[in-house]
Design an enzyme around this catalytic site. Sequence first.
Site, PDB file in Angstrom:
ATOM      1  CD  GLU A 144      -3.079  -0.960   2.207  1.00 15.29           C
ATOM      2  OE1 GLU A 144      -2.804  -0.322   3.237  1.00 15.29           O
ATOM      3  OE2 GLU A 144      -4.171  -1.502   2.012  1.00 15.29           O
ATOM      4  CD  GLU A 300      -4.103  -5.808   2.729  1.00 12.76           C
ATOM      5  OE1 GLU A 300      -4.807  -5.095   3.475  1.00 12.76           O
ATOM      6  OE2 GLU A 300      -2.892  -5.637   2.590  1.00 12.76           O
TER       7      GLU A 300
HETATM    8  C1  GAL Z   1      -4.248  -2.676   5.159  1.00  9.31           C
HETATM    9  C2  GAL Z   1      -2.815  -3.158   5.268  1.00  9.31           C
HETATM   10  C3  GAL Z   1      -2.725  -4.455   6.041  1.00  9.31           C
HETATM   11  C4  GAL Z   1      -3.530  -4.369   7.298  1.00  9.31           C
HETATM   12  C5  GAL Z   1      -4.963  -4.020   6.955  1.00  9.31           C
HETATM   13  C6  GAL Z   1      -5.857  -3.934   8.143  1.00  9.31           C
HETATM   14  O1  GAL Z   1      -4.292  -1.320   4.878  1.00  9.31           O
HETATM   15  O2  GAL Z   1      -2.264  -3.351   3.995  1.00  9.31           O
HETATM   16  O3  GAL Z   1      -1.360  -4.712   6.342  1.00  9.31           O
HETATM   17  O4  GAL Z   1      -2.981  -3.408   8.136  1.00  9.31           O
HETATM   18  O5  GAL Z   1      -4.975  -2.771   6.324  1.00  9.31           O
HETATM   19  O6  GAL Z   1      -7.166  -3.573   7.779  1.00  9.31           O
END
Ligand code: GAL
Length: 648
Positions: A144, A300
């Site tokens: 990110e 994710e």
């Molecule tokens: C994302 C990040 C992950 C984790 C996740 C939690 O932004 O890439 O590592 O922190 O959020 O929601």
Amino acid sequence: MTMHYGGDYNPEQWPEAVWYDDVRLMREAGVTMVSLGIFAWSRIQPAEGVFDWEWLDTVIDLLHEGGIAVDLATATASPPPWATTAYPQMLPQDENGATYWPGSRQQFAPSSPEYRRLAAELVTALAERYAKHPAVVMWHVNNEYGCHLNYDYSDNAAVAFRAWLAAKYETIDALNDAWGTDFWSQRYTSFEQIVPPRKAPYSRNPAGELDFKRFTSDTLLELFLMEKRIIRAAGATQPVTTNFMGAFPPADYWRWAREMDVITDDNYPDPNDPESFRASAFARDLMRSLKPETPWILMEQATNALNWRPTNAPKAPGQMAALSMQAIARGADGIMFFQWRQSRAGSEKFHSAMLPQAGTRTRTWREVVDFGAELAALPELPVGARDAHVAIVLDWQNWWALENPDHPAVLDYLALVQRWYAAIHRQHVQVDIVQPTSDLTGYGVVIAPQLYLLTSDAAANLIAFAESGGHLLVTAFSDIVDENDAFRDGGYLTQLGRTLGIWLEDFGALVVPGGDGPGQSAAPFDLVGTTVTGTLLAEEIHLDGAAALGRFVGGRLDGRPAFTVNPVGAGRAYYLATIPDDEGCAAVAAAIFAAADIHPVAFGLPDTVEAIRRGDAVTLINHGTHTVTLPDGATLEPFGYVMLRDGE
Ligand code: GAL
């Protein structure tokens, strides 16, 4: 085609015995791929020049034996304490010169030569070791980019910004011209005098702000490209990616997308917000549109609750699957989560995971296993291509320019673009997201909200679209400035005015709706028997060939044109002299769709059901909390979905 299923895997947080359990349970859940070691730098490299491969070798081999592929992270998103202690000058700073200290993550200045050298050493070692490992099917660069720390104002940034400006402008006089520095005695005599837009007494030079945002996006991309080159130099042939964050302001994803082998994206809608699925749909449509004809991966999402909102509601039963199908319906060929196993310590220990802290007796685990089985049984799907006949323009350059202060009214670009999107989404009409210079062939309607900064190439492209038979909608506060955020000679709408058949005299800012100050806050106008509410701006325009489709009713522009149309070539150019509210956007879009013969993906669906086409597959998803009846009499339960193939 493989439909990937899995999540971030952080085995360094657990003793080795747990890894065996992990692989066994991953197999039970139908996991096909994990993103490995995203934050494992300090464990891979405990000291400068020292690498500990043993544990990572073991994990990768274990996964491989278990038939689970690896999306191998380059682990550069969180430099270890030894690095920031030895090279504190790599730490980023905010606009007040305050340092972001270690102890969290992303504590690096993107322009720092020390950070770059250390990251390059790590990635070189990793890539050389695992380039040919049969488990590794993808490379996950950093994480990110730009998240948390959107902009860095440190001395490293200052040096790099000056070099970026010198490369762009060549001479300081060219920069002075572009930035209009004779305003407020800002004329520079050397690039060395330029600093990033740090805290200043008052409003800073808008062209400088704009260039700083361009510089930041380019600098972050430079980091990605540095790592990608290293990976390739080591002989790795797997696709290389980094995870995007939907429409994320600091990185111009149109520019970035060209460098990605596969687009990957993260999605965290708020389960407490019953409308959040629409913004989520918008972001997924953007991901498909960034690289049409190439499957992308939802990299994710959460299986259930998050940890980082003030209150973190659970996802409703079935909601995880519904939001996953939302991505698949829009061209995703992979559904991944943050993360595989819920952390036992650290800031994210309350964040849900595929394998919850409460174990396998949980609803979350059952849903994860069930959805894994469902994905495995999914038939081959066509690659998401051009299924939409409507496009909405989203342009980062314009976004950055609109973010500058000192405009007639504060306009939240993303919110306004999403307002159009949501209005059209409710009508079940499929949309692509485009940039103003995209190839617009094949679209019937293009909607370009608030294109304040409009380059000549973009203007020519939009005009050509209308002339060749398209229906182009331009909305208030468009075609105002050039790429340096400066007015062009000849007033406003200097490029599109002739196509639109109007000229613009003034902007007519309104009071923010719901605000408590005095003044006009709404500018209603009539539109074929209904009244549309205009907000934020009620521009004074003059017809110069166009016809008025709607006129303001009451207020200071009573009787003046609000919504116009001009026939151009084989198409039509519409102009809206205001910014309609939600219902207004719906009414205007419906009127244009009727004229342009645009149809929904499916007719007669309730508001909470979305309908998406991916080639010959049409997916209907009910994001509402009530069972709905579809036109054919079938029902969809809350978060239920169905995928139909043409001809079935
Ligand atoms: C994302 C990040 C992950 C984790 C996740 C939690 O932004 O890439 O590592 O922190 O959020 O929601």
